[in-house]
Design a protein around this motif. Structure first.
Motif, PDB file in Angstrom:
ATOM      1  N   LYS A  42       4.150 -10.959   5.892  1.00 52.90           N
ATOM      2  CA  LYS A  42       4.116 -10.179   7.135  1.00 52.90           C
ATOM      3  C   LYS A  42       4.484  -8.723   6.862  1.00 52.90           C
ATOM      4  O   LYS A  42       3.819  -7.798   7.324  1.00 52.90           O
ATOM      5  N   ILE A  43       5.546  -8.513   6.091  1.00 52.97           N
ATOM      6  CA  ILE A  43       5.987  -7.157   5.758  1.00 52.97           C
ATOM      7  C   ILE A  43       4.905  -6.423   4.978  1.00 52.97           C
ATOM      8  O   ILE A  43       4.589  -5.259   5.255  1.00 52.97           O
ATOM      9  N   ARG A  47       1.639  -6.989   4.950  1.00 50.26           N
ATOM     10  CA  ARG A  47       0.506  -6.678   5.834  1.00 50.26           C
ATOM     11  C   ARG A  47       0.823  -5.442   6.674  1.00 50.26           C
ATOM     12  O   ARG A  47      -0.019  -4.544   6.816  1.00 50.26           O
ATOM     13  N   GLU A  48       2.046  -5.362   7.219  1.00 41.75           N
ATOM     14  CA  GLU A  48       2.413  -4.222   8.046  1.00 41.75           C
ATOM     15  C   GLU A  48       2.411  -2.923   7.234  1.00 41.75           C
ATOM     16  O   GLU A  48       1.924  -1.904   7.701  1.00 41.75           O
ATOM     17  N   GLU A  49       2.954  -2.993   6.030  1.00 37.21           N
ATOM     18  CA  GLU A  49       3.018  -1.791   5.179  1.00 37.21           C
ATOM     19  C   GLU A  49       1.632  -1.366   4.718  1.00 37.21           C
ATOM     20  O   GLU A  49       1.337  -0.178   4.652  1.00 37.21           O
ATOM     21  N   ARG A  63      -1.164  -1.888   6.296  1.00 31.47           N
ATOM     22  CA  ARG A  63      -1.860  -1.351   7.462  1.00 31.47           C
ATOM     23  C   ARG A  63      -1.518   0.127   7.651  1.00 31.47           C
ATOM     24  O   ARG A  63      -2.386   0.952   7.961  1.00 31.47           O
ATOM     25  N   VAL A  64      -0.247   0.472   7.447  1.00 30.83           N
ATOM     26  CA  VAL A  64       0.208   1.858   7.598  1.00 30.83           C
ATOM     27  C   VAL A  64      -0.391   2.745   6.509  1.00 30.83           C
ATOM     28  O   VAL A  64      -0.798   3.876   6.756  1.00 30.83           O
TER      29      VAL A  64
END
Length: 82
Positions: A73-74, A76-78, A80-81
């Motif tokens: 999850k972390i 994927r979030e990073e 994406r940014v």
């Protein structure tokens, strides 16, 4: 100065023992070590002291352990940014 000294009870090593501390060998990335040295210099303390403080703080925080799911999850979030 004395002409002779009695060294029968002499010990090798440091004169003052570091109570509550243990000497270890640890390998850190050069970039990590450089960052700690930079921060320590700006704060006016030793880099090893700073590393010790950060490790102690991290070990006493009430955080949940990193699982494969939370790591994905972390990431994927990073990503994406970026």
């Amino acid at each position: 100065m004395k002409k002779e000294y009695n060294l029968t009870k002499a010990k090798r090593g440091s004169v003052v023992s570091a109570r509550g501390k243990t000497r270890i060998t640890i390998y850190l990335d050069d970039a990590v070590l450089a960052k700690f040295r930079e921060q320590a210099e700006s704060q006016g303390k030793g880099y090893q002291t700073l590393i010790n403080e950060v490790l102690l703080q991290a070990s006493t925080q009430n955080t949940t352990p990193v699982t494969e799911e939370s790591l994905r999850k972390i990431l994927r979030e990073e990503l994406r940014v970026a």
